[in-house]
Write a protein that holds these residues in place. Structure first.
Motif, PDB file in Angstrom:
ATOM      1  N   HIS A 175      -2.765  -6.061 -12.742  1.00 52.29           N
ATOM      2  CA  HIS A 175      -2.364  -5.559 -11.422  1.00 52.29           C
ATOM      3  C   HIS A 175      -3.289  -4.422 -10.967  1.00 52.29           C
ATOM      4  CE1 HIS A 175       1.258  -7.788 -12.594  1.00 52.29           C
ATOM      5  NE2 HIS A 175       1.480  -7.890 -11.297  1.00 52.29           N
ATOM      6  N   GLY A 176      -4.576  -4.758 -10.818  1.00 55.71           N
ATOM      7  CA  GLY A 176      -5.531  -3.784 -10.293  1.00 55.71           C
ATOM      8  C   GLY A 176      -5.851  -2.673 -11.269  1.00 55.71           C
ATOM      9  N   VAL A 177      -6.174  -1.516 -10.712  1.00 57.87           N
ATOM     10  CA  VAL A 177      -6.496  -0.341 -11.527  1.00 57.87           C
ATOM     11  C   VAL A 177      -5.326   0.631 -11.582  1.00 57.87           C
ATOM     12  CG1 VAL A 177      -8.982  -0.499 -11.183  1.00 57.87           C
ATOM     13  CG2 VAL A 177      -7.601   0.773  -9.534  1.00 57.87           C
ATOM     14  N   GLY A 178      -4.226   0.278 -10.927  1.00 60.96           N
ATOM     15  CA  GLY A 178      -3.018   1.081 -11.019  1.00 60.96           C
ATOM     16  C   GLY A 178      -2.940   2.201  -9.999  1.00 60.96           C
ATOM     17  N   VAL A 179      -1.736   2.490  -9.587  1.00 62.81           N
ATOM     18  CA  VAL A 179      -1.463   3.587  -8.655  1.00 62.81           C
ATOM     19  C   VAL A 179      -0.457   4.525  -9.315  1.00 62.81           C
ATOM     20  CG1 VAL A 179      -0.532   4.223  -6.403  1.00 62.81           C
ATOM     21  CG2 VAL A 179      -1.873   2.143  -6.635  1.00 62.81           C
ATOM     22  N   ASP A 180      -0.788   5.799  -9.336  1.00 60.73           N
ATOM     23  CA  ASP A 180       0.128   6.796  -9.885  1.00 60.73           C
ATOM     24  C   ASP A 180       1.219   7.066  -8.860  1.00 60.73           C
ATOM     25  OD1 ASP A 180       1.463   8.891 -11.023  1.00 60.73           O
ATOM     26  OD2 ASP A 180      -0.306  10.130 -11.393  1.00 60.73           O
ATOM     27  N   LEU A 181       2.364   6.428  -9.044  1.00 58.63           N
ATOM     28  CA  LEU A 181       3.436   6.520  -8.054  1.00 58.63           C
ATOM     29  C   LEU A 181       3.978   7.934  -7.909  1.00 58.63           C
ATOM     30  CD1 LEU A 181       5.422   3.230  -8.784  1.00 58.63           C
ATOM     31  CD2 LEU A 181       3.562   3.616  -7.162  1.00 58.63           C
ATOM     32  N   ASN A 182       3.752   8.767  -8.916  1.00 63.49           N
ATOM     33  CA  ASN A 182       4.235  10.152  -8.838  1.00 63.49           C
ATOM     34  C   ASN A 182       3.522  10.954  -7.750  1.00 63.49           C
ATOM     35  OD1 ASN A 182       6.028   9.797 -11.021  1.00 63.49           O
ATOM     36  ND2 ASN A 182       4.366  10.152 -12.482  1.00 63.49           N
ATOM     37  N   LEU A 183       2.334  10.499  -7.359  1.00 63.49           N
ATOM     38  CA  LEU A 183       1.577  11.215  -6.328  1.00 63.49           C
ATOM     39  C   LEU A 183       2.099  10.936  -4.927  1.00 63.49           C
ATOM     40  CD1 LEU A 183      -2.112  10.683  -7.534  1.00 63.49           C
ATOM     41  CD2 LEU A 183      -0.723  12.744  -7.762  1.00 63.49           C
ATOM     42  N   TYR A 184       2.953   9.902  -4.806  1.00 66.60           N
ATOM     43  CA  TYR A 184       3.370   9.454  -3.480  1.00 66.60           C
ATOM     44  C   TYR A 184       4.870   9.629  -3.308  1.00 66.60           C
ATOM     45  CZ  TYR A 184      -1.254   7.523  -3.787  1.00 66.60           C
ATOM     46  OH  TYR A 184      -2.608   7.404  -3.961  1.00 66.60           O
ATOM     47  N   ALA A 359       5.075  -3.104  -9.643  1.00 72.65           N
ATOM     48  CA  ALA A 359       4.295  -3.838 -10.649  1.00 72.65           C
ATOM     49  C   ALA A 359       2.864  -3.315 -10.757  1.00 72.65           C
ATOM     50  CB  ALA A 359       4.276  -5.324 -10.310  1.00 72.65           C
ATOM     51  N   TYR A 360       2.405  -2.639  -9.710  1.00 74.05           N
ATOM     52  CA  TYR A 360       1.029  -2.128  -9.676  1.00 74.05           C
ATOM     53  C   TYR A 360       0.940  -0.656 -10.071  1.00 74.05           C
ATOM     54  CZ  TYR A 360       0.058  -6.440  -7.138  1.00 74.05           C
ATOM     55  OH  TYR A 360      -0.069  -7.756  -6.785  1.00 74.05           O
ATOM     56  N   SER A 361       2.011  -0.127 -10.623  1.00 78.94           N
ATOM     57  CA  SER A 361       2.013   1.278 -11.027  1.00 78.94           C
ATOM     58  C   SER A 361       1.008   1.504 -12.147  1.00 78.94           C
ATOM     59  CB  SER A 361       3.402   1.698 -11.493  1.00 78.94           C
ATOM     60  OG  SER A 361       3.702   1.102 -12.750  1.00 78.94           O
ATOM     61  N   LEU A 362       0.483   2.712 -12.200  1.00 79.04           N
ATOM     62  CA  LEU A 362      -0.492   3.036 -13.235  1.00 79.04           C
ATOM     63  C   LEU A 362       0.106   2.852 -14.623  1.00 79.04           C
ATOM     64  CD1 LEU A 362      -3.263   4.080 -14.059  1.00 79.04           C
ATOM     65  CD2 LEU A 362      -2.396   6.415 -13.798  1.00 79.04           C
ATOM     66  N   ASP A 363       1.354   3.225 -14.803  1.00 79.26           N
ATOM     67  CA  ASP A 363       2.007   3.059 -16.110  1.00 79.26           C
ATOM     68  C   ASP A 363       2.003   1.599 -16.541  1.00 79.26           C
ATOM     69  OD1 ASP A 363       2.495   5.753 -16.324  1.00 79.26           O
ATOM     70  OD2 ASP A 363       4.571   5.639 -15.628  1.00 79.26           O
ATOM     71  N   ASN A 364       2.290   0.703 -15.602  1.00 81.03           N
ATOM     72  CA  ASN A 364       2.331  -0.716 -15.933  1.00 81.03           C
ATOM     73  C   ASN A 364       0.935  -1.257 -16.246  1.00 81.03           C
ATOM     74  OD1 ASN A 364       3.790  -3.304 -16.124  1.00 81.03           O
ATOM     75  ND2 ASN A 364       2.588  -3.867 -14.337  1.00 81.03           N
ATOM     76  N   VAL A 365      -0.059  -0.853 -15.445  1.00 83.27           N
ATOM     77  CA  VAL A 365      -1.419  -1.345 -15.665  1.00 83.27           C
ATOM     78  C   VAL A 365      -1.997  -0.797 -16.972  1.00 83.27           C
ATOM     79  CG1 VAL A 365      -3.773  -1.408 -14.736  1.00 83.27           C
ATOM     80  CG2 VAL A 365      -1.819  -1.681 -13.204  1.00 83.27           C
ATOM     81  N   LEU A 366      -1.650   0.435 -17.318  1.00 89.76           N
ATOM     82  CA  LEU A 366      -2.091   0.980 -18.611  1.00 89.76           C
ATOM     83  C   LEU A 366      -1.562   0.131 -19.769  1.00 89.76           C
ATOM     84  CD1 LEU A 366      -1.730   4.826 -18.002  1.00 89.76           C
ATOM     85  CD2 LEU A 366      -3.841   3.640 -18.631  1.00 89.76           C
ATOM     86  N   LYS A 367      -0.319  -0.325 -19.650  1.00 91.79           N
ATOM     87  CA  LYS A 367       0.250  -1.192 -20.686  1.00 91.79           C
ATOM     88  C   LYS A 367      -0.480  -2.529 -20.739  1.00 91.79           C
ATOM     89  CE  LYS A 367       4.874   0.841 -20.353  1.00 91.79           C
ATOM     90  NZ  LYS A 367       6.275   0.630 -19.891  1.00 91.79           N
ATOM     91  N   GLU A 368      -0.813  -3.080 -19.561  1.00 96.07           N
ATOM     92  CA  GLU A 368      -1.537  -4.351 -19.524  1.00 96.07           C
ATOM     93  C   GLU A 368      -2.913  -4.209 -20.174  1.00 96.07           C
ATOM     94  OE1 GLU A 368       0.280  -6.333 -15.425  1.00 96.07           O
ATOM     95  OE2 GLU A 368      -1.529  -5.097 -15.316  1.00 96.07           O
ATOM     96  N   MET A 369      -3.604  -3.098 -19.866  1.00 96.07           N
ATOM     97  CA  MET A 369      -4.940  -2.891 -20.424  1.00 96.07           C
ATOM     98  C   MET A 369      -4.874  -2.574 -21.913  1.00 96.07           C
ATOM     99  SD  MET A 369      -7.214  -3.651 -18.275  1.00 96.07           S
ATOM    100  CE  MET A 369      -8.481  -3.154 -19.444  1.00 96.07           C
TER     101      MET A 369
END
Length: 377
Positions: A175-184, A359-369
């Motif tokens: 899911h991309g490079v991830g977005v830190d949802l805490n910033l938004y 699904a595109y959250s940074l936490d989720n993408v870190l787990k995928e990577m």
């Protein structure tokens, strides 16, 4: 991950700006697990210091973005020297020019496994024939030097399968490079974009966050804006980003007297700008998986985007935003009007986008990577 602290990982990209913009969280994840992380890229566009500051050992490789540049000959030689002198347990490569040279040299010097993240293949539906001749041919050849291919949209996933990669074995859809949802968050800052530009709260702010280059298609936006701005006196267009077309676009706005457009240049406060916007737009000719759309959705803002690869993977038409045909002015104007005139619809689509972006959250993408890295380390 059970990592040996002596093991080394190398990130390769054409420019350090790419690594700084998208890959610091993944570098830091590997560092926390005990890896010694190196990076090889060109510092010509800046941001080298951001990578050095997080403890990465950096190597200057003078890649040029254009595959036709003779400067890549020198880049090839320097990278070959680096790889002859150092062994890396994993090499993670990004961006087309660096990816082609890096994959070939990694295999030629018997390095560890090679991962390639395609942030949007340069061959795509509707791409010029030249792109297919150059980039598709290059990818078919480089596939033999690639242990794992990582893609970020459905079209590229299908292209990966055509290149003979096998899903979940050596082809991975993340899911991309991830977005830190805490910033938004919805907490308004003490100072805001509207205060900076002296825009009242009842004004509708439409924002485009994109490099000022041909691919981002700002001309399409400005042609529609000429009509919209003359019809609605309460709308304002914010252009965030820098690039080689800046002077041309500014000249067009001035010469044609297109009203209420603000060029902000490069900004470090994008989350705050999005919070103070009503609609986010991106009208690119093609994309990989655009960060600005993910940021807009994370901030609960509706999106107007072209129906192209990457953008259509994120925007659900009439649910989280509106998709328009490439360069269809009337369709674009209609989409903007639908949102300009309906605040409740903007809020409804924004909330749907906020839910869809989880699904595109940074936490989720870190787990995928992490799962992918574990497979190859």
């Amino acid at each position: 991950m059970g990592i040996n602290t002596k093991e080394k990982v190398l990130f390769i990209a054409t420019v350090y700006t790419h690594l700084a913009a998208f890959h610091k969280p993944f570098i830091q994840m590997l560092q926390k697990e005990g890896y010694e992380v190196h990076a090889a890229a060109s510092s010509a566009e800046g941001r080298l210091e951001e990578i050095q500051e997080i403890g990465v050992i950096c190597w200057e490789i003078p890649f040029a973005r254009s595959p036709y540049s003779l400067g890549n000959v020198q880049a090839y030689r320097r990278l070959r020297t680096l790889l002859k002198e150092h062994y890396f347990d994993l090499i993670h490569i990004h961006t087309p020019v660096a990816a082609f040279l890096g994959r070939y040299l990694a295999k030629a010097t018997n390095q560890g496994p090679v991962l390639y993240s395609a942030h949007g293949f340069h061959f795509y539906q509707g791409a010029p024939l030249r792109n297919w001749l150059i980039y598709y041919t290059a990818e078919r050849l480089a596939a033999h030097w690639t242990d794992g291919l990582i893609v970020m949209n459905e079209e590229d996933f299908n292209a990966g399968k055509k290149l003979k990669f096998i899903p979940d074995k050596n082809l991975f859809y993340v899911h991309g490079v991830g977005v830190d949802l805490n910033l938004y968050s919805n907490n308004k800052p003490k100072t805001s974009l509207r205060q900076e530009l002296q825009l009242l709260q009842d004004k509708v702010v439409i924002t485009c966050i994109a490099e000022l280059i041909p691919r981002k298609n700002h001309i399409f936006l400005l042609e529609a804006w000429k009509i919209l701005a003359n019809k609605y006196d309460n709308i304002n267009l914010i252009l965030v980003g820098d690039g080689k077309l800046k002077s041309n676009l500014e000249s067009k706005v001035k010469t044609e007297k297109i009203p209420r457009i603000y060029f902000l240049g490069f900004r470090n406060d994008v989350p705050l700008i999005i919070q103070d916007s009503d609609i986010i737009t991106l009208l690119s000719k093609h994309e990989g998986l655009p960060r600005c759309i993910m940021e807009a959705m994370a901030c609960g803002k509706p999106v107007v985007a072209t129906d192209v690869r990457g953008s259509r993977d994120l925007v659900r038409h009439n649910k989280t935003g509106l998709l328009v045909s490439l360069n269809n002015i009337s369709e674009l104007i209609e989409a903007f009007e639908k949102l300009i005139s309906n605040k409740s619809l903007r809020e409804q689509m924004g909330q749907a986008g906020r839910e869809a972006i989880e699904a595109y959250s940074l936490d989720n993408v870190l787990k995928e990577m992490e799962k992918i890295y574990r497979q190859y380390l």
